[in-house]
Design a protein around this motif. Structure first.
Motif: not given
Length: 109
Positions: A18, A60-61, A91-92, A94-95, A97-99, A101
């Motif tokens: 991220a 979403d985390r 992780w978060r 986003e759209g 996909d896991w990003k 953080i």
């Protein structure tokens, strides 16, 4: 990320990181990139082994804890150096996909 790192493809590793990444000692995404490039330049061959994953997902985390064995060197039969770390990541989603953080690691003695 693991396969890309072992292939020295740092830009592909960063695809999963991220923009607001936070690492140890205030490391940001740009500093993580410099760290990965430095490790890549110091080691012709890189290897990683990831231990059991402890995954916790809340909405979403997510957090993922694991043990990481990392090795590197000139590419001979035996790595020039190796170390084991305890790693905790955040992780978060986003759209879709896991990003990544956040990440923190410490040497396992």
């Amino acid at each position: 990320m693991q396969a890309a790192g072992e292939k020295h493809e740092t830009s592909k590793v960063l695809d999963s990181v991220a923009e607001d990444f936070a690492g140890p000692d205030g490391m940001d995404r740009k500093q993580l990139n410099m760290f990965l490039v430095g490790v890549s330049m110091q080691n012709r061959q890189l290897g990683t082994t990831i231990g059991p994953l402890d995954v916790k997902i809340i909405g979403d985390r997510a957090t993922v804890k694991f043990t990481l064995g990392a090795s590197g060197g000139a590419g001979g039969w035996v790595p020039d150096r190796a170390q084991v770390y305890d790693v905790e990541t955040g992780w978060r989603m986003e759209g879709g996909d896991w990003k990544l953080i956040s990440a923190n690691w410490k040497e396992k003695l």
